[in-house]
Scaffold this motif. Structure first.
Motif, PDB file in Angstrom:
ATOM      1  N   TRP A 127      14.359   0.553  -5.355  1.00 30.06           N
ATOM      2  CA  TRP A 127      14.412  -1.037  -5.262  1.00 30.06           C
ATOM      3  C   TRP A 127      13.333  -1.578  -4.431  1.00 30.06           C
ATOM      4  CZ3 TRP A 127      14.541  -3.421  -0.609  1.00 30.06           C
ATOM      5  CH2 TRP A 127      14.581  -2.776   0.625  1.00 30.06           C
ATOM      6  N   GLU A 128      12.644  -0.748  -3.453  1.00 31.90           N
ATOM      7  CA  GLU A 128      11.677  -1.437  -2.809  1.00 31.90           C
ATOM      8  C   GLU A 128      10.369  -1.522  -4.002  1.00 31.90           C
ATOM      9  OE1 GLU A 128      11.510   0.502   1.623  1.00 31.90           O
ATOM     10  OE2 GLU A 128      11.303   1.854   0.054  1.00 31.90           O
ATOM     11  N   ARG A 129      10.071  -0.720  -4.799  1.00 29.22           N
ATOM     12  CA  ARG A 129       9.032  -1.057  -5.652  1.00 29.22           C
ATOM     13  C   ARG A 129       9.185  -2.372  -6.711  1.00 29.22           C
ATOM     14  NH1 ARG A 129       6.211   4.155  -7.750  1.00 29.22           N
ATOM     15  NH2 ARG A 129       6.285   3.194  -9.676  1.00 29.22           N
ATOM     16  N   LYS A 130      10.359  -2.545  -6.754  1.00 33.00           N
ATOM     17  CA  LYS A 130      10.766  -3.562  -7.487  1.00 33.00           C
ATOM     18  C   LYS A 130      10.479  -4.985  -6.838  1.00 33.00           C
ATOM     19  CE  LYS A 130      14.362  -1.363 -10.439  1.00 33.00           C
ATOM     20  NZ  LYS A 130      15.901  -1.471 -10.797  1.00 33.00           N
ATOM     21  N   ASN A 131      10.841  -4.724  -5.499  1.00 29.75           N
ATOM     22  CA  ASN A 131      10.585  -5.942  -4.496  1.00 29.75           C
ATOM     23  C   ASN A 131       9.272  -6.163  -4.346  1.00 29.75           C
ATOM     24  OD1 ASN A 131      13.150  -7.371  -3.063  1.00 29.75           O
ATOM     25  ND2 ASN A 131      13.828  -5.126  -3.421  1.00 29.75           N
ATOM     26  N   TYR A 132       8.396  -5.146  -4.196  1.00 32.89           N
ATOM     27  CA  TYR A 132       6.964  -5.315  -3.930  1.00 32.89           C
ATOM     28  C   TYR A 132       6.038  -5.988  -5.173  1.00 32.89           C
ATOM     29  CZ  TYR A 132       7.889  -2.093  -0.101  1.00 32.89           C
ATOM     30  OH  TYR A 132       8.339  -1.589   1.375  1.00 32.89           O
ATOM     31  N   ILE A 133       6.632  -5.597  -6.289  1.00 36.68           N
ATOM     32  CA  ILE A 133       6.137  -6.162  -7.490  1.00 36.68           C
ATOM     33  C   ILE A 133       6.291  -7.739  -7.452  1.00 36.68           C
ATOM     34  CG2 ILE A 133       6.166  -6.480 -10.110  1.00 36.68           C
ATOM     35  CD1 ILE A 133       6.800  -3.333 -10.121  1.00 36.68           C
ATOM     36  N   ILE A 134       7.630  -7.925  -6.925  1.00 41.17           N
ATOM     37  CA  ILE A 134       7.835  -9.431  -6.927  1.00 41.17           C
ATOM     38  C   ILE A 134       6.940 -10.467  -6.087  1.00 41.17           C
ATOM     39  CG2 ILE A 134       9.531 -11.238  -6.547  1.00 41.17           C
ATOM     40  CD1 ILE A 134      11.751  -9.308  -7.795  1.00 41.17           C
ATOM     41  N   ILE A 170       3.242 -13.418  -4.666  1.00 35.12           N
ATOM     42  CA  ILE A 170       3.378 -14.596  -3.533  1.00 35.12           C
ATOM     43  C   ILE A 170       1.914 -14.433  -2.922  1.00 35.12           C
ATOM     44  CG2 ILE A 170       4.511 -15.512  -1.503  1.00 35.12           C
ATOM     45  CD1 ILE A 170       6.947 -14.065  -2.688  1.00 35.12           C
ATOM     46  N   LEU A 171       1.499 -13.234  -3.041  1.00 28.77           N
ATOM     47  CA  LEU A 171      -0.011 -12.900  -2.637  1.00 28.77           C
ATOM     48  C   LEU A 171      -1.283 -13.350  -3.141  1.00 28.77           C
ATOM     49  CD1 LEU A 171       1.066  -9.411  -1.126  1.00 28.77           C
ATOM     50  CD2 LEU A 171       0.877 -11.611   0.367  1.00 28.77           C
ATOM     51  N   ASN A 172      -1.138 -14.321  -4.462  1.00 32.72           N
ATOM     52  CA  ASN A 172      -2.213 -14.854  -4.960  1.00 32.72           C
ATOM     53  C   ASN A 172      -3.148 -13.698  -5.526  1.00 32.72           C
ATOM     54  OD1 ASN A 172      -0.741 -17.409  -4.745  1.00 32.72           O
ATOM     55  ND2 ASN A 172      -1.814 -17.807  -2.536  1.00 32.72           N
ATOM     56  N   GLU A 173      -4.237 -14.013  -5.121  1.00 29.75           N
ATOM     57  CA  GLU A 173      -5.497 -13.154  -5.702  1.00 29.75           C
ATOM     58  C   GLU A 173      -5.317 -11.486  -4.853  1.00 29.75           C
ATOM     59  OE1 GLU A 173     -10.364 -12.622  -5.287  1.00 29.75           O
ATOM     60  OE2 GLU A 173      -9.427 -14.476  -4.608  1.00 29.75           O
ATOM     61  N   GLU A 174      -4.887 -11.238  -3.875  1.00 28.92           N
ATOM     62  CA  GLU A 174      -4.715  -9.991  -3.441  1.00 28.92           C
ATOM     63  C   GLU A 174      -3.549  -9.324  -4.234  1.00 28.92           C
ATOM     64  OE1 GLU A 174      -4.787 -12.779  -1.349  1.00 28.92           O
ATOM     65  OE2 GLU A 174      -5.415 -12.314   0.739  1.00 28.92           O
ATOM     66  N   GLY A 175      -2.465 -10.138  -4.424  1.00 29.08           N
ATOM     67  CA  GLY A 175      -1.408  -9.576  -5.115  1.00 29.08           C
ATOM     68  C   GLY A 175      -1.688  -9.111  -6.714  1.00 29.08           C
ATOM     69  N   SER A 176      -2.757 -10.012  -7.136  1.00 24.69           N
ATOM     70  CA  SER A 176      -3.145  -9.873  -8.547  1.00 24.69           C
ATOM     71  C   SER A 176      -4.217  -8.602  -8.422  1.00 24.69           C
ATOM     72  CB  SER A 176      -4.117 -11.115  -9.068  1.00 24.69           C
ATOM     73  OG  SER A 176      -4.813 -10.716 -10.317  1.00 24.69           O
ATOM     74  N   ILE A 177      -5.163  -8.373  -7.572  1.00 23.46           N
ATOM     75  CA  ILE A 177      -5.756  -7.041  -7.624  1.00 23.46           C
ATOM     76  C   ILE A 177      -4.887  -5.838  -7.286  1.00 23.46           C
ATOM     77  CG2 ILE A 177      -7.288  -6.071  -6.076  1.00 23.46           C
ATOM     78  CD1 ILE A 177      -8.596  -8.807  -5.457  1.00 23.46           C
ATOM     79  N   TRP A 178      -3.840  -6.278  -6.427  1.00 19.77           N
ATOM     80  CA  TRP A 178      -3.089  -4.928  -6.304  1.00 19.77           C
ATOM     81  C   TRP A 178      -2.270  -4.661  -7.741  1.00 19.77           C
ATOM     82  CZ3 TRP A 178       2.209  -4.500  -6.874  1.00 19.77           C
ATOM     83  CH2 TRP A 178       2.997  -3.363  -6.629  1.00 19.77           C
ATOM     84  N   SER A 215       0.722  -1.152   0.036  1.00 22.38           N
ATOM     85  CA  SER A 215      -0.065  -0.045  -0.064  1.00 22.38           C
ATOM     86  C   SER A 215       0.730   1.161   0.063  1.00 22.38           C
ATOM     87  CB  SER A 215      -0.747   0.070   1.224  1.00 22.38           C
ATOM     88  OG  SER A 215      -0.189   0.119   2.427  1.00 22.38           O
ATOM     89  N   GLN A 216       2.069   1.095   0.356  1.00 21.17           N
ATOM     90  CA  GLN A 216       3.064   2.285   0.421  1.00 21.17           C
ATOM     91  C   GLN A 216       3.825   2.211  -1.019  1.00 21.17           C
ATOM     92  OE1 GLN A 216       5.167   1.263   3.872  1.00 21.17           O
ATOM     93  NE2 GLN A 216       3.779   1.434   5.112  1.00 21.17           N
ATOM     94  N   PHE A 217       3.531   1.734  -1.985  1.00 21.32           N
ATOM     95  CA  PHE A 217       4.173   1.537  -3.235  1.00 21.32           C
ATOM     96  C   PHE A 217       4.694   2.797  -3.777  1.00 21.32           C
ATOM     97  CE2 PHE A 217       4.253   1.064  -7.888  1.00 21.32           C
ATOM     98  CZ  PHE A 217       5.277   0.128  -8.103  1.00 21.32           C
ATOM     99  N   ASN A 224      -2.320  -0.894  -9.704  1.00 23.48           N
ATOM    100  CA  ASN A 224      -1.001  -0.141  -9.686  1.00 23.48           C
ATOM    101  C   ASN A 224      -0.335   0.135 -10.929  1.00 23.48           C
ATOM    102  OD1 ASN A 224      -0.469   1.069  -6.714  1.00 23.48           O
ATOM    103  ND2 ASN A 224      -1.567  -1.154  -6.319  1.00 23.48           N
ATOM    104  N   LYS A 225      -0.780  -1.090 -11.786  1.00 20.77           N
ATOM    105  CA  LYS A 225      -0.007  -1.093 -12.847  1.00 20.77           C
ATOM    106  C   LYS A 225       0.410   0.167 -13.773  1.00 20.77           C
ATOM    107  CE  LYS A 225       0.557  -4.186 -16.922  1.00 20.77           C
ATOM    108  NZ  LYS A 225      -0.200  -5.112 -17.873  1.00 20.77           N
ATOM    109  N   GLN A 226      -0.786   1.092 -13.701  1.00 21.85           N
ATOM    110  CA  GLN A 226      -0.415   2.298 -14.664  1.00 21.85           C
ATOM    111  C   GLN A 226       0.610   3.175 -13.957  1.00 21.85           C
ATOM    112  OE1 GLN A 226      -3.056   1.492 -12.598  1.00 21.85           O
ATOM    113  NE2 GLN A 226      -3.871   3.405 -11.507  1.00 21.85           N
ATOM    114  N   HIS A 227       1.034   2.833 -12.640  1.00 25.24           N
ATOM    115  CA  HIS A 227       2.212   3.613 -11.979  1.00 25.24           C
ATOM    116  C   HIS A 227       3.447   2.993 -12.203  1.00 25.24           C
ATOM    117  CE1 HIS A 227      -0.901   6.060 -10.208  1.00 25.24           C
ATOM    118  NE2 HIS A 227      -1.414   4.786  -9.194  1.00 25.24           N
ATOM    119  N   PHE A 228       3.469   1.811 -12.869  1.00 26.26           N
ATOM    120  CA  PHE A 228       4.885   1.176 -13.186  1.00 26.26           C
ATOM    121  C   PHE A 228       5.688   1.698 -14.248  1.00 26.26           C
ATOM    122  CE2 PHE A 228       2.992  -3.446 -12.098  1.00 26.26           C
ATOM    123  CZ  PHE A 228       2.726  -3.103 -10.764  1.00 26.26           C
TER     124      PHE A 228
END
Length: 381
Positions: A334-341, A345-353, A326-328, A357-361
């Motif tokens: 380096w944190e942003r790259k780690n958070y994407i990875i 691992i967070l499955n459905e929650e990660g997919s929704i995130w 949520s702090q992306f 947020n993809k427009q900010h990548f």
């Protein structure tokens, strides 16, 4: 020696590759205090030419270089004086003084922090040590007389001469009394770095029973191991699987206690990093709290945060990881790259995130996202 008579502890340290790491910008900023601006400009041009246009280092051996180096550390001297820290310095060799061990560790930590922050310089880890006043006097005597620390016992010399790459030597290692050698080192006022590190290396080849006895010997004496603490933690991490459940529990309890008491060992970033590699082996209420508190305390440390994020993933701390995601937008590159990875691992929650947020990548972050997506597809086939 006068200060050593007045204070109970002496901190000895010097700067790693001092002459080669002096930042030219820091040097010229220090020289700005002089009135001769023309001389500063000429010096800047000359140093750049001699240093082959590099942004750091001074010519080795030149008397002028030593004088210029003094300018760089002048600011550190003022900081120490302002904090009322008694010290002596010869070029980059520091002797600082304190009345308690906790105060001594605090002074060492603060000096290290000020050097990194102001001058982009770091202390030599293997040469930084804290001695009692009596140990310091003994140390000075050895330096003046040109003597080396006493490792003259036959079994000590035998250990130093062992070729640990030889299978036959490793098979008979327990014949060398490693336990007694370590006990002798721990009972000294100051352990001998080279010999103790050599001793630690034997732990990798010891049988379980011998290793358990030796680790038990060290559990209440981490202070003594400070000069080789990171090496000790590294050996424990690599051999953790060989320890008995009882020793594993006691070891993690001791490390947990250091964190809870905010022990001076936990003031050093590298110490904390290696301690976390042991903490990761046991997930419970206490270790989870330590992970969260350490993440907050070391929020400016890329090393510590990176290790903790890996532990959070290993322990499946989904709620904590979602808070980080949520702090992306306000996070570092380096944190942003780690958070994407992590999001994969967070499955459905990660997919929704990712969808939100993809427009900010950035371009690089999109590349990482596509790479992770391809790995996810490959693993599902």
């Amino acid at each position: 020696m006068k200060y050593a008579e007045e204070y109970k502890y002496v901190i000895i340290c010097d700067i790693t590759d001092f002459g080669f790491r002096i930042d030219h910008k820091s040097l010229f900023n220090a020289l700005e205090t002089t009135d001769n601006k023309e001389l500063i400009t000429k010096l800047a041009n000359l140093i750049s030419i001699i240093s082959n246009l590099r942004q750091s280092s001074l010519p080795v051996g030149a008397t002028a270089s030593k004088i210029l180096a003094e300018y760089v550390l002048n600011r550190i001297d003022h900081i120490l004086h302002k904090k009322n820290v008694p010290f002596c310095r010869f070029v980059d060799d520091f002797h600082l003084y304190a009345n308690t061990k906790k105060e001594a560790y605090s002074i060492l930590y603060n000096l290290s922090t000020e050097l990194i922050h102001h001058e982009k310089l770091s202390l030599h880890k293997n040469k930084s040590r804290i001695l009692t006043s009596d140990e310091f006097k003994h140390y000075i005597h050895h330096v003046i007389c040109g003597k080396k620390p006493d490792i003259s016992l036959n079994d000590g010399l035998e250990l130093l001469s062992l070729n640990l790459q030889d299978k036959d030597v490793r098979a008979n290692l327990n014949q060398v009394n490693v336990y007694n050698l370590l006990a002798r080192e721990l009972n000294k006022g100051e352990i001998y770095d080279y010999f103790s590190k050599r001793l630690l290396n034997t732990f990798n080849y010891l049988e379980q029973e011998s290793l358990n006895e030796i680790i038990q010997l060290t559990l209440d004496r981490f202070d003594k191991l400070y000069p080789i603490f990171t090496s000790f933690m590294d050996v424990l991490h690599r051999n953790f699987y060989k320890l008995s459940d009882h020793i594993k529990g006691r070891l993690i309890h001791q490390i947990t206690r250091l964190f809870t008491e905010e022990h001076h060992i936990t003031l050093i970033e590298l110490n904390v990093a290696y301690m976390l590699t042991i903490i990761q082996f046991q997930k419970d209420i206490n270790t989870i709290e330590i992970i969260r508190n350490t993440f907050e305390k070391w929020k400016d440390s890329k090393l510590i945060k990176s290790i903790i994020i890996q532990i959070m993933v290993k322990w499946n701390m989904k709620d904590d990881l979602l808070i980080l995601l949520s702090q992306f937008n306000g996070s570092s590159e380096w944190e942003r790259k780690n958070y994407i990875i992590v999001s994969y691992i967070l499955n459905e929650e990660g997919s929704i995130w990712r969808k939100n947020n993809k427009q900010h990548f950035t371009h690089t972050e999109n590349t990482i996202n596509n790479w992770m997506k391809s790995k996810e597809k490959a693993s599902s086939i």
